[in-house]
Design an enzyme around this catalytic site. Sequence first.
Site, PDB file in Angstrom:
ATOM      1  N   LYS A   1      22.967 -63.522   3.086  1.00  0.00           N
ATOM      2  CA  LYS A   1      23.456 -63.102   1.752  1.00  0.00           C
ATOM      3  C   LYS A   1      23.080 -64.150   0.734  1.00  0.00           C
ATOM      4  O   LYS A   1      22.794 -65.305   1.077  1.00  0.00           O
ATOM      5  CB  LYS A   1      24.980 -62.911   1.766  1.00  0.00           C
ATOM      6  CG  LYS A   1      25.806 -64.151   2.175  1.00  0.00           C
ATOM      7  CD  LYS A   1      26.120 -65.141   1.082  1.00  0.00           C
ATOM      8  CE  LYS A   1      26.908 -66.341   1.610  1.00  0.00           C
ATOM      9  NZ  LYS A   1      26.948 -67.484   0.701  1.00  0.00           N
TER      10      LYS A   1
ATOM     11  N   ASP B   1      33.913 -66.354   4.606  1.00  0.00           N
ATOM     12  CA  ASP B   1      32.768 -65.497   4.266  1.00  0.00           C
ATOM     13  C   ASP B   1      32.547 -64.371   5.265  1.00  0.00           C
ATOM     14  O   ASP B   1      31.701 -63.506   5.046  1.00  0.00           O
ATOM     15  CB  ASP B   1      31.473 -66.341   4.337  1.00  0.00           C
ATOM     16  CG  ASP B   1      31.100 -66.919   2.999  1.00  0.00           C
ATOM     17  OD1 ASP B   1      31.834 -66.697   2.042  1.00  0.00           O
ATOM     18  OD2 ASP B   1      30.045 -67.589   2.949  1.00  0.00           O
TER      19      ASP B   1
HETATM   20  O1  C5P Z   1      36.492 -70.605   5.519  1.00  0.00           O
HETATM   21  P1  C5P Z   1      35.409 -71.524   5.956  1.00  0.00           P
HETATM   22  O2  C5P Z   1      35.647 -72.061   7.353  1.00  0.00           O
HETATM   23  O3  C5P Z   1      34.045 -70.950   5.829  1.00  0.00           O
HETATM   24  O4  C5P Z   1      35.464 -72.764   4.976  1.00  0.00           O
HETATM   25  C1  C5P Z   1      34.773 -73.964   5.234  1.00  0.00           C
HETATM   26  C2  C5P Z   1      35.321 -75.025   4.325  1.00  0.00           C
HETATM   27  O5  C5P Z   1      34.967 -74.728   2.989  1.00  0.00           O
HETATM   28  C3  C5P Z   1      36.833 -75.120   4.300  1.00  0.00           C
HETATM   29  O6  C5P Z   1      37.289 -75.991   5.294  1.00  0.00           O
HETATM   30  C4  C5P Z   1      37.096 -75.666   2.920  1.00  0.00           C
HETATM   31  O7  C5P Z   1      36.842 -77.042   2.902  1.00  0.00           O
HETATM   32  C5  C5P Z   1      36.022 -75.020   2.082  1.00  0.00           C
HETATM   33  N1  C5P Z   1      36.439 -73.791   1.402  1.00  0.00           N
HETATM   34  C6  C5P Z   1      37.321 -73.867   0.339  1.00  0.00           C
HETATM   35  N2  C5P Z   1      37.686 -72.729  -0.332  1.00  0.00           N
HETATM   36  C7  C5P Z   1      37.188 -71.541   0.016  1.00  0.00           C
HETATM   37  C8  C5P Z   1      36.265 -71.439   1.097  1.00  0.00           C
HETATM   38  C9  C5P Z   1      35.915 -72.587   1.768  1.00  0.00           C
HETATM   39  O8  C5P Z   1      37.797 -74.951  -0.018  1.00  0.00           O
HETATM   40  N3  C5P Z   1      37.530 -70.457  -0.675  1.00  0.00           N
END
Ligand code: C5P
Length: 290
Positions: free
Chosen positions: A10, A135
């Site tokens: 994406k 995501d």
């Molecule tokens: O949700 P995901 O594991 O993909 O997120 C990875 C990191 O990205 C999280 O640990 C956080 O530090 C950051 N993140 C965030 N806010 C979001 C998505 C991700 O702070 N909306």
Amino acid sequence: MPLQKKSPCKVNLLLNILSKRPDGFHELETVMQPVNFCDELSFERGGNGIQLLCSDKTLPTDSRNLVFRAAENFLAAAKISDSVKIHLEKKIPLAAGLGGGSGNAATTLLALNELFGQPLSLAKLHELAAALGSDIPFFLYSKPALATGRGEKVESLENFPALRDKVFLLIHPGFGISTPWAYQNLARFPAALNGQKSRAQKLISLLRTADLKMAAREFYNSLEAPALEKFLILGLFQEFLRANGALAALMSGSGSTTFAICETVSSAESLLEKFKSKFGSNCWTAVVPV
Ligand code: C5P
């Protein structure tokens, strides 16, 4: 016969961070567009437990891998004790802002649900996906979407007329950017950390007209603030792409991929040739029709 699945990537046409939440995540609104450049996965029953094989030997194949965790969580939720063998052929670059790993996890949930006769509803798969990563739910639907919350609330949208017959040029600079690093460093950019909510609706309205040039003025990514400050080359890429005919150029997700949008495959290919004569041939690149 193993079940074969393609796992697309994406780009974010908009990634507007609204605030930092008490749980450490960031509230955001993002307009996400599937891109038909894919990893390939195959799934079959049998073996011993969950066996994951990956073409990229730098990736772990145990519970540190999102595919493994997706399989583990799916089997637990569906109360299935069978074994599965999964093969992942990696083509999408890592830590690229293209959602490759997230897409692989969503593909795994969908494929195992198919392999075992649809024991779980789409709503349950969405819940499992959201628990694995912000995501991941987006990739369950294979459609453009507005995602909100921390990214896990997904409203699927019809294909955007402004992107019809257009072509993506993806450029990965050869280094990755860690998503937690990008979010943490937003703290130094208060304007980027506290975006105004409404950009997404404005962009979606423009993408529904056929005027990409107008829509592209609303493309925006809050995470460029830290990323382009540290990696000056990414700003230079964008300037060069725009000055040489790209209709739009932006960093995707938390980077490091830059995407440009071109009118045709041949204009994307000639832009890529100019890019290579300016910056060399060390970047990973792909030309992908929308
Ligand atoms: O949700 P995901 O594991 O993909 O997120 C990875 C990191 O990205 C999280 O640990 C956080 O530090 C950051 N993140 C965030 N806010 C979001 C998505 C991700 O702070 N909306």
